[in-house]
Write an enzyme that holds these catalytic residues in place. Structure first.
Site, mmCIF file in Angstrom:
data_model
loop_
_atom_site.group_PDB
_atom_site.id
_atom_site.type_symbol
_atom_site.label_atom_id
_atom_site.label_comp_id
_atom_site.label_asym_id
_atom_site.label_seq_id
_atom_site.Cartn_x
_atom_site.Cartn_y
_atom_site.Cartn_z
ATOM 1 N N ALA A 81 0.942 -1.084 0.028
ATOM 2 C CA ALA A 81 -0.099 0.017 0.192
ATOM 3 C C ALA A 81 0.957 1.181 -0.038
ATOM 4 O O ALA A 81 2.286 1.094 0.140
ATOM 5 C CB ALA A 81 -0.791 0.065 1.213
ATOM 6 N N GLY B 100 -0.943 -5.359 -0.478
ATOM 7 C CA GLY B 100 -1.952 -4.992 -1.444
ATOM 8 C C GLY B 100 -1.276 -5.617 -2.761
ATOM 9 O O GLY B 100 -2.218 -6.074 -3.615
ATOM 10 N N GLU C 209 -2.353 -9.202 -2.774
ATOM 11 C CA GLU C 209 -3.732 -9.501 -2.906
ATOM 12 C C GLU C 209 -4.266 -9.075 -4.215
ATOM 13 O O GLU C 209 -5.124 -9.723 -4.936
ATOM 14 C CB GLU C 209 -4.348 -8.535 -1.764
ATOM 15 N N GLU D 151 1.274 -7.307 6.540
ATOM 16 C CA GLU D 151 0.486 -6.377 7.430
ATOM 17 C C GLU D 151 0.510 -6.619 8.989
ATOM 18 O O GLU D 151 0.470 -5.345 9.727
ATOM 19 C CB GLU D 151 -0.942 -6.646 6.890
#
Ligand code: NAI
Length: 663
Positions: A63, A102, A105, A125
């Site tokens: 992110a 991210g 993901e 995370e």
């Protein structure tokens, strides 16, 4: 503004490229542009498949850290991923570098994944106090076995490309030309039926996981950090809820955790580490050549430093007192390299290659071609002064000279040289090839070249460096000496070592201060106290308990007895230590009282904070966050609490508690 996501068409295959240097983070603009491309591609009947790739050195590495902890900006990542997943055509993620958070993901929302064989994949995370927030805990266990998903999500550590292939995280690896391989793969996919989305598949092997056992192990390892347990709970949610419901729950959990105190503290720790040592980057001076580095003294620290240097690719010339000591140092370095291989930290080839670049001897002439020499001989000013005088005499004028002293005055050492500008402290932590912290000690006369050499070395060794001025113990050892002393006063006042250690462990330290002393040996601090005895202010309180243990031969684990007894093979409380403490209480005439664990921790934190304030006001530490970095990376302070200085400015409860404890 230049676009961050581009798209080109080759034979019906769309090649979508994210180009957002330095690490292709998924900031709001990238998400918006990517979504626009997905929608446009969806409307084009001539496009049969899409390749999603990144320009630069890595796939999406996570992110945008500047958005962390702030309200989410639209479009949020789950929206983008949903669009990819719902697409009419197959999407292939082509991964090089690292696909983290991210980024992974995003790859999971694609139909298929191909990667460079050096790529890495992870969901870190939890290290920032959160869980994945865009399907990581829901899609991952539908692609790879649940037991592997548990490791990746709760541990936060990345996995390698071969491992990713073995567990099914990627479908193919390629050695060269990832883009061509990806286009060829996408062309194959275009001719096939698009497989069901991961959300429409069952979890893999969830019944094989010992959830209870995992929870116990993860809770113990987390030492109070909440994210790893929340990550496990999020994964477990898949057993009870349909995938799309689990996705919603995951998002709620992610948003709740992103706003938590622990996440704020972990973000602070992350940024503090990134900023540490920054003051040295503005120094406009060419560092010494680090291709060949000298080390003087091959004991615990010298061998560890040599190992770290070898593993960074440097050649090492180690000077010892005689041939036998040089051989012993070589054996120590070999053992450390072997242990690194056994731990999986380096490959056997890399360790073999490293030892070929190592040479130990008692001949000081061997050092002459080194750009930097790091001294790690006994902690004795006369011995070190002797070494520095010799180094100054034999080394070329532009060579940099460093000391790894724990406590001694770098300015006094520098005075033994003609050019003190080339002298600095490089304070490593044991084991030097494992511990991440390096205190770069700036002496009164340390010059730009020496400092830029320290900074370049830290970077080469991938260590977190913090600049410290000269004082007794620099930043870390000075704070540790202060709270250790206070813990000994607490013994006199009524606490016992086991209680103080347990309070520290409950707070989140891996070990209590007495356990740490037993591990590293009580003799170093004992010698230090004896060295400085004449300068001690007799009007200040002094606890003799540690001296009495040492006088009785109790030097810690190495003698099987210290603050605890280890003779049975495990740590046990020792009535003899309690007797010594009680005797001292009687002879000091103190009134004994009981301590709660909270009072103990408040006192320890209060001492750390006061000493930290003193370091700042004396100009020894450059910032409060540097002090926290030292405590987090060198002294086992629990990361999810941010550090002592962070706590002082962020927790009113604690501050009040300290006041009460002092009163
Ligand atoms: P050590 O006693 O294990 O090793 C010292 C080595 O220096 C011995 O192998 C000895 O033969 C060699 N040596 C002594 N005089 C020499 C000379 N004139 N020329 C060449 N070699 C010589 O000591 P250790 O623990 O490695 O400590 C070394 C330095 O590192 C000390 O200043 C210590 O305070 C500091 N330090 C120690 C840490 C620890 O946890 N042990 C942590 C950080 C710093």
């Amino acid at each position: 503004m230049a676009s961050l996501v581009g798209c080109e068409l080759r034979d019906g295959i769309a090649i979508v490229t994210i180009d957002a240097p330095p690490v292709n983070a998924l900031g709001q603009s990238v998400r918006a542009e990517l979504l626009a491309h997905i929608q446009e591609i969806e409307g084009r009947a001539d496009i049969r498949a899409a390749v999603l790739r990144c320009a630069g050195r890595t796939f999406v590495a996570g992110a945008d850290i500047n958005e962390l902890g702030k309200p989410p900006l639209s479009p949020v990542l789950p929206e983008v991923l949903e669009a990819i997943e719902a697409a009419r055509i197959p999407w292939l993620a082509a991964i090089h570098g690292t696909a983290l958070g991210g980024g992974l993901e995003l790859a999971l929302a694609c139909t298929t994944r191909i990667a460079d064989n050096k790529a890495k994949f992870g969901l870190p995370e939890v290290t920032l106090g959160m869980i994945p927030g865009a399907g990581g805990t829901v899609r991952l266990p539908r692609l790879i076995p649940m037991s592997e998903a548990v490791e990746i999500v709760t541990g936060g550590k990345p996995v390698t490309a071969p491992h990713a292939l073995a567990i099914g995280l990627v479908d193919r690896l390629c050695e060269t030309d990832l883009l061509s391989a990806a286009i060829a793969f996408a062309t194959e996919l275009a001719g096939e039926l698009k497989p069901a989305s991961l959300l429409d598949r069952p979890c893999r092997g969830a019944e094989e996981v010992d959830w209870q056992g995992k929870a116990v192990a993860i809770r113990a390892k987390a030492r109070g950090a909440e994210a790893p347990m929340e990550a496990l709970d999020a994964l477990k949610e898949n057993l009870e809820l349909p995938a799309r419901e689990a996705l919603k729950k995951e998002r709620q959990r992610f948003l709740r955790m992103a706003a938590s105190e622990q996440a704020a503290a972990l973000r602070y720790a992350f940024f503090s580490e990134r900023n540490a040592g920054r003051s040295l980057t503005s120094i406009d001076s060419v560092p010494a050549d680090l291709w060949r580095i000298g080390v003087v003294g091959g004991g615990t620290m010298g061998a560890g430093i040599a190992t770290a240097l070898l593993l960074s690719g440097s050649e090492v010339r180690l000077l010892e007192r005689d041939t036998a000591a040089a051989e012993a140092a070589t054996a120590r370095v070999k053992d450390m390299l072997d242990a690194s291989v056994a731990r999986g930290a380096v490959s056997r080839d890399a360790a073999g290659n490293a030892i070929d670049r190592f040479f130990a001897s008692p001949d000081e002439a061997e050092l002459i071609s080194c750009g930097l020499v790091i001294e790690a001989v006994f902690e004795d000013m006369d011995v070190k002064r002797g070494v520095f005088a010799r180094l100054d005499a034999i080394m070329p004028k532009d060579a940099v000279l460093a000391t790894n002293t724990s406590y001694l005055d770098v300015n006094v050492l520098a005075e033994t040289t003609i050019n003190p500008a080339r002298v600095l402290g490089l304070h490593f932590f044991a084991p030097a090839h494992v511990m991440k912290l390096l205190e770069i000690v700036r002496g009164r006369d340390t010059g730009g070249r020496a400092l830029s050499t320290g900074a370049a070395l830290a970077k080469r060794l991938k260590k977190t460096s913090v600049v410290s001025g000269v004082c007794h113990g620099f930043i870390g050892n000075r704070i540790m000496a202060a709270y250790r002393r206070d813990c000994e006063f607490m013994l006199l006042a009524g606490a016992l070592p086991a209680q103080i250690d347990a309070a520290m462990r409950d707070f989140g330290f891996a070990m209590g201060i007495f356990e740490v002393q037993d591990l590293s040996g009580l003799d170093i601090a004992w010698a230090q106290r004896k060295n400085t005895a004449s300068a001690r202010d007799a009007s200040l309180p002094y606890s003799r308990i540690a001296d009495m243990l040492c006088e009785g031969g109790r030097l810690g684990r190495k003698t099987n007895k210290g603050w605890y007894d280890y003779s049975s093979g495990k740590k046990t409380d020792d009535p003899e230590v309690t007797r010594i403490i009680e005797e001292e209480r009687t002879s000091a005439g103190v009134t004994v009282h009981t301590f709660t664990d909270e009072q103990i921790m408040n006192r320890i934190l209060g001492v750390m904070q006061r000493e930290g304030q003193a370091l700042l006001s004396e100009g020894i530490a450059e910032s409060a966050s540097d002090i926290d970095v030292v405590m987090l990376t060198g002294y086992g302070f629990p990361r999810h609490r941010g550090g002592p200085m962070y706590l002082a400015s962020h927790s009113t409860d604690r501050a009040e508690g300290h006041q009460a404890a002092r009163d």
